[in-house]
Structure formats: C-alpha cells, structure tokens
Design a protein around this motif. Structure first.
Motif, PDB file in Angstrom:
ATOM      1  N   SER A 104       0.835  -1.214   0.000  1.00 10.23           N
ATOM      2  CA  SER A 104       0.000   0.000   0.000  1.00 10.23           C
ATOM      3  C   SER A 104       0.859   1.249   0.000  1.00 10.23           C
ATOM      4  CB  SER A 104      -0.906   0.076   1.233  1.00 10.23           C
ATOM      5  OG  SER A 104      -1.194  -1.149   1.749  1.00 10.23           O
ATOM      6  N   LEU A 105       1.987   1.199   0.692  1.00 14.53           N
ATOM      7  CA  LEU A 105       2.835   2.387   0.742  1.00 14.53           C
ATOM      8  C   LEU A 105       3.434   2.675  -0.623  1.00 14.53           C
ATOM      9  CD1 LEU A 105       4.611   1.979   4.180  1.00 14.53           C
ATOM     10  CD2 LEU A 105       2.907   3.671   3.551  1.00 14.53           C
ATOM     11  N   THR A 106       3.866   1.626  -1.311  1.00 20.46           N
ATOM     12  CA  THR A 106       4.442   1.830  -2.637  1.00 20.46           C
ATOM     13  C   THR A 106       3.384   2.410  -3.574  1.00 20.46           C
ATOM     14  OG1 THR A 106       5.843  -0.055  -2.207  1.00 20.46           O
ATOM     15  CG2 THR A 106       5.769   0.712  -4.473  1.00 20.46           C
ATOM     16  N   ALA A 107       2.145   1.897  -3.460  1.00 15.91           N
ATOM     17  CA  ALA A 107       1.078   2.405  -4.313  1.00 15.91           C
ATOM     18  C   ALA A 107       0.802   3.882  -4.048  1.00 15.91           C
ATOM     19  CB  ALA A 107      -0.183   1.584  -4.096  1.00 15.91           C
ATOM     20  N   ALA A 108       1.019   4.318  -2.813  1.00 12.99           N
ATOM     21  CA  ALA A 108       0.757   5.716  -2.477  1.00 12.99           C
ATOM     22  C   ALA A 108       1.934   6.620  -2.812  1.00 12.99           C
ATOM     23  CB  ALA A 108       0.419   5.836  -0.997  1.00 12.99           C
ATOM     24  N   GLY A 109       2.966   6.069  -3.458  1.00 15.55           N
ATOM     25  CA  GLY A 109       4.105   6.887  -3.885  1.00 15.55           C
ATOM     26  C   GLY A 109       5.180   7.020  -2.825  1.00 15.55           C
ATOM     27  N   ALA A 110       5.018   6.283  -1.722  1.00 19.24           N
ATOM     28  CA  ALA A 110       6.062   6.293  -0.694  1.00 19.24           C
ATOM     29  C   ALA A 110       6.686   4.911  -0.675  1.00 19.24           C
ATOM     30  CB  ALA A 110       5.462   6.638   0.660  1.00 19.24           C
ATOM     31  N   MET A 111       7.405   4.571   0.365  1.00 14.70           N
ATOM     32  CA  MET A 111       7.835   3.194   0.534  1.00 14.70           C
ATOM     33  C   MET A 111       8.122   2.941   1.997  1.00 14.70           C
ATOM     34  SD  MET A 111      11.662   3.124  -1.072  1.00 14.70           S
ATOM     35  CE  MET A 111      12.413   1.682  -0.359  1.00 14.70           C
ATOM     36  N   MET A 112       8.157   1.650   2.370  1.00 18.71           N
ATOM     37  CA  MET A 112       8.412   1.320   3.761  1.00 18.71           C
ATOM     38  C   MET A 112       9.770   1.860   4.182  1.00 18.71           C
ATOM     39  SD  MET A 112       6.999  -0.429   6.284  1.00 18.71           S
ATOM     40  CE  MET A 112       6.113  -1.882   5.817  1.00 18.71           C
ATOM     41  N   GLY A 113      10.758   1.721   3.286  1.00 18.02           N
ATOM     42  CA  GLY A 113      12.114   2.129   3.636  1.00 18.02           C
ATOM     43  C   GLY A 113      12.508   1.423   4.915  1.00 18.02           C
ATOM     44  N   SER A 114      13.303   2.076   5.709  1.00 19.84           N
ATOM     45  CA  SER A 114      13.702   1.440   6.952  1.00 19.84           C
ATOM     46  C   SER A 114      12.645   1.669   8.025  1.00 19.84           C
ATOM     47  CB  SER A 114      15.033   1.992   7.401  1.00 19.84           C
ATOM     48  OG  SER A 114      14.942   3.382   7.432  1.00 19.84           O
ATOM     49  N   GLY A 115      11.720   2.589   7.806  1.00 12.15           N
ATOM     50  CA  GLY A 115      10.642   2.784   8.767  1.00 12.15           C
ATOM     51  C   GLY A 115      10.710   4.077   9.565  1.00 12.15           C
ATOM     52  N   GLY A 116      11.331   5.083   9.005  1.00  7.68           N
ATOM     53  CA  GLY A 116      11.290   6.389   9.667  1.00  7.68           C
ATOM     54  C   GLY A 116       9.954   7.045   9.375  1.00  7.68           C
ATOM     55  N   LEU A 117       9.298   7.587  10.398  1.00  5.51           N
ATOM     56  CA  LEU A 117       8.040   8.316  10.200  1.00  5.51           C
ATOM     57  C   LEU A 117       8.249   9.714  10.760  1.00  5.51           C
ATOM     58  CD1 LEU A 117       5.239   5.895  11.466  1.00  5.51           C
ATOM     59  CD2 LEU A 117       5.634   6.594   9.114  1.00  5.51           C
ATOM     60  N   VAL A 118       8.396  10.686   9.871  1.00  4.59           N
ATOM     61  CA  VAL A 118       8.582  12.040  10.349  1.00  4.59           C
ATOM     62  C   VAL A 118       7.286  12.813  10.110  1.00  4.59           C
ATOM     63  CG1 VAL A 118      10.007  14.102  10.266  1.00  4.59           C
ATOM     64  CG2 VAL A 118      11.014  11.885   9.735  1.00  4.59           C
ATOM     65  N   VAL A 119       6.659  13.223  11.206  1.00  2.00           N
ATOM     66  CA  VAL A 119       5.358  13.876  11.116  1.00  2.00           C
ATOM     67  C   VAL A 119       5.555  15.369  10.894  1.00  2.00           C
ATOM     68  CG1 VAL A 119       3.207  14.337  12.340  1.00  2.00           C
ATOM     69  CG2 VAL A 119       4.360  12.135  12.607  1.00  2.00           C
TER      70      VAL A 119
END
Lengths: 162, 650
Positions: B470-485
């Motif tokens: 789902s993240l890839t479909a939204a144009g992002a990716m899981m990556g290592s998992g940093g979430l910067v709000v």
C-alpha cells in the motif's frame, strides 16, 4: 609532521603506535578502512605522509588510498580542533528548527561548515542523522549527545568545552 | 555459580572446546545430564533474580541507557541511585539494571521499578531520594513522576497502561529496555538462543530455509524482498565459502530502530545471523555498522566476546560440527554504503560504490563468494520464527506483509520514539493513538515515510494500512521505517529540497543520472524556495524525476526523486504558491517571507528592537514598532522574544 595540541603523546610515541598499527594489519585483506580509521585516531587526521606509509605497507597504490580517504566523510586530511561539534541535519531535526541552531553556533564561533576555529578549539561539522530523533534538534560535541536544543542553549552548551 | 552460564557442579562438562549440545536448554531448565535438586535450585534462584517473581520483597530498577535517555542524563541517575540505596542499606534488596532503549525517548530519562512495572518519566537526580524513600521503602508510588495521559489527564501507573505502549506489539523489541544488553545470561533467561539451538540440533539447513519461507518474513531494510527466498538462493549457490552479512549502516535521516535493537538487544541480531549462517552454509559473518553509532559497536563487541566465551559462537558450536565466526566492520560515513553491493565493496576496503546487478550477492558477493545480506531488524525477527514457528509468525500482519514493523516516530508529534506494531495498522492509529497527535494542537499536514527514498503521505491517505504494497502504491515506501510527522508549519517544497540536498551530497557519482540528475533537481528546488521558480520548473522536475528513477544504477538514485514526486502529487498547490504568488504558505522559506509587526497588538516595549541582530526594528517607546524589511535578515529572533504575539510572518 605537525604536532597536535592534545598533550597526551609526543610525536615519537605516535609514530611507534602507528608502526604497530601497520604491523598489525600487514597482509590482512580488506584492511584499508580500519587502518585509516585507527591512524586517524592516533594523529587526529590523516597527514599525506601517513597515507603514503599506509599505501606502502598495504601494497596499495597511493591513488587508491587517497580515493578511499576522500570518499568517506569520516576521514579528514586537515588537522581538526580539540572539540568536534557535529550538528545533526536529520529530517526530525530539520523540521524542528536545526538550521537555526546551526546558524547560531556558526555565527557565534565565526566558522562555517567543516571549518576549524583559529585557536583550534572547535571544528564545526554536520552529520546526516545521529539517530536521537526523539530529542531533536540534536548535536554531538565529542562523544556527548545534547538534545532539545534552541539556538541559545546550543551556543551556551558549546562554551562548556575548552 | 555466579551467573546463569556457569557450571552448576563438577558434573557439568560444557566448555567451548568440549561443548554440550544441551547447553542452552540446560541453563534455563537444567540440569539435564544429572538430577540434583540443589543444582536445579541454584539455577532457579538466578533466574528469579533476573525475573523477579510476584510477591517478592526485592526490586529491580531498570534505567534506560539508550542514546536518548543518556543524553537526557540517565547515567548520572545510576550513581545517585547507588548512593541513596547505600544510605538506606538497600543495596542487597534492590538491583539496578542499565537497559537499552525503551522507545519513549520523548519522556526520558525513563525509570521502571520491577516487578510492579511502575513507570517513571523525566526523572532527574533530585527525584531519586524521593523514589527511594517513598516507593522503595514506604511502598507508595511517586505520583508526580508518572506519565500523564494527554487525552484524559490521568496518571498511568504502569508502562502497560501508557497509551504509547498499550497499542504496540513488541516482538523484536520485547527485550529492549527490559534486559541488560551487556549480559548474555539475561538474554538466555528470556529464551535467547533457543531458536538457534532448535535450528542447529533438530533441523536440516533446508528445513530452516523452509521455516523462514513459511513465515512470510520480508526484508526490513526497505525493499521488502522475501527473506526465505533470498536464503534459498544463497543455500543453492555453488561454492564452499559463503558469508552472512548484516547491514547495520542505518543511514536514513530520521530512522533509529536498528540502532536501538543493536544497543538494546544485540544478541538477537547475533542469533539471527547464526541461524542464517547455518541455513545458507556460511561459516563467517560480518556486521557493517555506522561509525556514528559508537555505543552499538561497543555492545556488539561485548556480545560477540560473551557468545564466544561460552561456546555459542566459534567452532563446533554445541557439538554440532557447525562453525561460525563474526566480525564487526565500522563504516566510515557514506550513506550509499547502505546499498548492498556498495556495502560489500566497502567491507573489502574500497570506495563504497554500487555495481550493476546481476550478479546478485547471493551468487557473487563478498570477495566474489555467495553472500546473504539482511538488515538488522530482519535478522532480529528470525529467532522468533525459529522459536515459535513460521506458521505462528505468518498469523501476524497482513496477507502479503507478515509480522511486525518497528517505526521511528519523530517530528511534530507528541510522543516521539520507537513504535513496533503489526503490519497493516493504519497511519492514523500510529500517529494519533500511539503518537498522541500533533504537537501544540497544530494541524497535521503530512507524514514522511521511508527517508530520502520515501514520500509524503497527506491527510486523505491517513487510513492507509501500513504494509509494503500500500505504501508503494501511495508513492512512498516502507524504507527502513522512519516516520517524520509534519504540521502546517512545515513547507513541503523545503522538505523536498532538504532530501535532495541529502541525496545529492551522498550520491557517489558513479552513474550519470544520479550524479547530474540530483544536482539539477536540487538547483530547481532551491530556485523555487528562493522565489525564483518558473512555471515550467514543475514539468521539468517531473520529467527529470522519472528519468532518474528509471535509469539510475542503484537504489539510492532510483528512489531519490520520490520525495519530489510525492510532494508534487499531493502538495502541488504549495509549489504553485511559491512560483506564482511568490509566497511560502507554511512560512518557512526566508526569501518569500516578510516579518510584520501588528500595530494593534504591539505595546512598544522595545524588546524586539533590542534583540534584533540586524538593527532592523525601530519605534518610539510605548508606540507600535516597525520592521525595516530591507535590513531584516529573517532570523525570527523578534517573534521568539515577543510576549504579546504581535509579530507575524506574511
């Protein structure tokens, strides 16, 4: 060879330690990076002569040693200050105002990024991320991490390091 | 017998040179080779000292010694606490354990009193006498040091009731913050190395690979490649020498989960690597750690030395005939070394530049030998799969993304820290329930996920389940998992520029699309932020981004346009505001701002004029002041200093 101001060792002791280091890694494959790291620990930076000796000992062309030393941001070819300030430029720090903290310290010390103050008291560097994002904005001075900084508190903190 | 790993009596013959196959099981449940009640009791007593049973009068005080809490002063707490305990003659009843990261860095330094699970936050030296007298002696919780729920205002007595922890499912992190990472006995007391022992003694390497395949575990380093499949490739690759390598070059700005695992539970990573070594047929492993993580390197060194000392690592492990040796390689500061081929060539002592794949490392990796490369978190998941089975693991998470994922939740969110949740939880739950919402009651704008390779996700996609696809479909990716709000005061064009500044300086320069493309894209973004953008810039950025994405050599280049493309997709209006109206809606880009004093609110106190480093503010006393925009350097000092909120950015 230039001497540093740390006062712990004289040049002879350093040279002896460096000689031991070269002997330790002689013939070890893939040892160039650890040798450079440990040599930098001894001298504080990587003088040209040191890199030449490493190349000879490891049987590697000087051009390759120079290439590796300039590829990685950890290696320094010029002497650095007694205190190394590393300002975090990570995303969390960025959105919490790290740029202003950097500017304040930079203006106060009168040095730009990667520069050393004339009295060799400070070297100001940036780092991509220190991984202490919960405390953003963050900086490291030598091996101490300081978090939740404001421009003023960062400047004050830096002054604690002689 | 001093520690859990010592011999109970002379009947025990385990030594690294003469290993006993039941060593791991024996230390927890033993003795196994002989029946002796006093030996059994000795083991039980030591385990009870590590996990205090209910109803005991002893206490174990856990103090977080992770990087966050250490820089908030937790090491000093230990000294003060020791002194206080001695003063009251409590040193035999109260144990102090320095642990790895608890994850709730925002509230550090953290202190936990076990077995009661009492959770104290922001503990200062001066609070220690009160904790000793009131809690340890009088048995009353120190109310004022408890965490207060942001929503209800109520105090949370135990860590289990803190909303930040309550919704998490801590699998990989279950030891972090609860054991002493410098003591292998504590890891073994918590079932450590039982997964490895099971694999080694009861399973063939092929069965281990199948177990990992069955679990559905996918690589946690970013791309999400199925781990079992990768292990299978290395297993099948021809060659008598193979390597298992751990990628601990966590370089994404805003990510610190690997650091916390290495610092808080290093043996979990070792165990995962040993299982991998056995499964793929490798007898040597390397852990490539960033030099910026000195504490992680230190803890790994201790962990390896202890594992070797007790014969868990080395030759003929547990008498199985399997040999495994581990070495640490400290990185030297190059982000691109997180890319697998760059990492391997860096271990070999070269400049860390990626090469074309195939051949993949599974065929030709370190020194041309078949090599398995996984990230820290991936390896740390493996012991759980071997302990509880691949089928059990596959019940966690979503259909295509199994297990849990650790996120580093940071930025403008109330509860920053490490969060481990099952795959598939929504971003809204992570940010608003666990994270406690946005700081200072501001409005949510976006969350940046996946670091420089990832993208920004806006409000309308907040209910997205967090999994790889789902993240890839939204144009992002899981990556290592940093979430910067990010909130309304974050400029999205500036964020894109920030990431491009990073990738441009970290681009190794080997391939043209990345070397030149990042530079040109950064120039355009800088121009837009400076108010000199042109309308055609948007099309150019989109086209350049697409070209770099499709043609760059390695993952760094292929993903570096993501921050631009995703902000263009969701926040195009901000780009347009910068270009057409010469305005930065979030009030960040200095060239597009002017500072204005509201004459209605200004009391003429003169504080701003005194504080202005450029001398740009003038005005009569007790009369509204004004800012000379030609002199103003836009440092913002006046806004920070004004008590009447009379100064604003326009």
């Amino acid at each position: 060879m230039a001497s540093c101001n740390c006062g712990h060792q004289n040049d002879d002791e350093k040279q002896k330690e460096f000689g031991d280091l070269l002997a330790k890694y002689k013939g070890v494959k893939g040892a160039l990076i650890p040798v450079l790291q440990e040599a930098q620990e001894i001298f504080g930076y990587l003088p040209a002569e040191t890199m030449k000796q490493i190349s000879q000992s490891q049987g590697i062309p000087f051009s390759k040693t120079f290439g590796v030393a300039t590829f990685y941001s950890q290696f320094h070819l010029k002497p650095r200050g007694r205190n190394i300030i590393r300002m975090c430029q990570g995303t969390a720090c960025h959105v919490r105002g790290a740029a202003k903290v950097f500017d304040a310290v930079s203006t106060n010390l009168g040095v730009a990024k990667n520069e050393t103050t004339e009295d060799r008291r400070y070297t100001l560097e940036t780092v991509a991320c220190l991984g202490a994002c919960g405390l953003a904005p963050v900086m490291m001075v030598n091996s101490d991490t300081h978090g939740r900084l404001s421009p003023d508190s960062a400047v004050k903190m830096v002054k604690n390091y002689e | 017998m001093q520690t859990l790993l010592d011999k109970c009596c002379d009947k025990c013959t385990h030594e690294p040179k003469n290993p006993c196959r039941d060593f791991i099981k024996c230390r927890k449940e033993g003795p196994i080779c002989h029946d002796d009640e006093s030996c059994r009791q000795k083991r039980k007593d030591i385990i009870n000292g590590i996990h205090l049973p209910e109803g005991t009068d002893k206490k174990n005080i856990l103090i977080c010694a992770g990087t966050g809490c250490t820089s908030s002063g937790s090491r000093k707490l230990v000294d003060v606490l020791k002194e206080e305990l001695q003063k009251h003659n409590l040193q035999d009843k109260v144990k102090i354990t320095m642990t790895g990261c608890h994850g709730f860095c925002e509230q550090g330094p953290l202190m936990i009193v076990e077995p009661d699970k009492t959770f104290y936050v922001r503990v200062q030296d001066s609070d220690v006498p009160e904790i000793v007298e009131q809690n340890l002696i009088a048995g009353q919780v120190v109310e004022r040091l408890l965490y207060k729920d942001l929503a209800t205002g109520e105090s949370c007595k135990t860590y289990e009731t803190v909303p930040f922890y309550a919704r998490q499912q801590r699998l990989v992190l279950h030891n972090c913050g609860h054991i002493n990472p410098e003591e292998v006995a504590e890891y073994i007391a918590n079932d450590g190395y039982t997964g490895f022992a099971r694999a080694l003694l009861n399973m063939t390497p092929e069965e281990v690979v199948d177990e990992v395949k069955k679990s559905g575990l996918r690589g946690r380093g970013g791309a999400g490649f199925p781990t079992g499949m990768k292990w299978g490739f290395v297993r099948q690759a021809e060659g008598d020498k193979k390597y298992a390598v751990c990628n601990a070059d966590e370089g994404d700005p805003g990510a610190f989960m690997d650091r916390s695992v290495l610092e808080g539970d290093p043996h979990a990573v070792l165990e995962g690597m040993m299982i991998c070594g056995y499964a793929v047929g490798a007898d040597e492993g390397y852990i490539y750690v960033r030099a910026e993580y000195p504490l992680a390197i230190e803890r790994l060194k201790i962990a390896i030395a202890q594992a070797e000392q007790y014969g868990i690592l080395g030759d003929n492990i547990l008498g199985s005939g399997f040999n495994f040796h581990l070495k640490i390689k400290a990185g030297a500061g190059a982000f691109v070394c997180g890319e697998e081929t760059a990492l391997l060539t860096s271990i070999e002592g070269n400049r860390g530049m990626p090469r074309v794949r195939p051949p993949f490392p599974a065929q030709s990796g370190l020194w041309g030998k078949p090599t398995n490369l996984n990230n820290v978190e991936t390896y740390a998941n493996v012991p759980h799969i071997l302990r509880q089975g691949g089928d059990w693991y596959a019940t966690l998470g979503t259909e295509k993304s199994k297990g849990t994922k650790i996120f580093a939740l940071t930025g403008k969110v109330n509860n920053t820290g490490l969060v481990e949740v099952p795959m598939g939880m929504s971003l809204r739950d992570i940010i608003f329930t666990i994270g406690g919402g946005i700081q200072d009651g501001k409005k949510y704008k976006a969350v940046q996920i996946g670091g420089p390779s990832g993208g920004c996700i806006p409000e309308e996609n907040l209910d997205l389940p967090v999994d790889y696809d789902s993240l890839t479909a939204a144009g992002a990716m899981m990556g290592s998992g940093g979430l910067v709000v990010m909130d309304e005061t974050t400029c999205m064009v500036d964020v894109a520029r920030f990431f491009l500044t990073f990738t441009q300086s970290e681009s190794c320069g080997k391939c043209t699309p990345c070397r030149e493309g990042t530079k040109r894209m950064l120039e355009i973004l800088t121009r837009i932020c400076d108010g000199e953008g042109r309308m055609e810039d948007i099309d150019t950025l989109e086209r350049l981004g697409r070209v770099v994405k499709n043609t760059a050599l390695c993952g760094l280049g292929q993903t570096c346009p993501n921050p631009i493309l995703s902000t263009l997709r969701y926040f195009k209006n901000e780009y347009l505001a910068h270009i057409q109206d010469k305005r930065c809606p979030a009030g960040v880009c200095p060239n597009l701002l002017t500072y204005v004093i509201d004459p209605e609110k200004c009391k003429g106190c003169g504080k701003c004029a005194k504080g202005c480093p450029a001398g740009a503010i003038t005005g009569e006393k007790k009369q509204p002041h004004t800012i000379d925009t030609t002199k103003c350097i836009k440092c913002g000092a006046c806004i920070l200093g004004c008590k009447f909120e009379a100064i604003y950015k326009a």
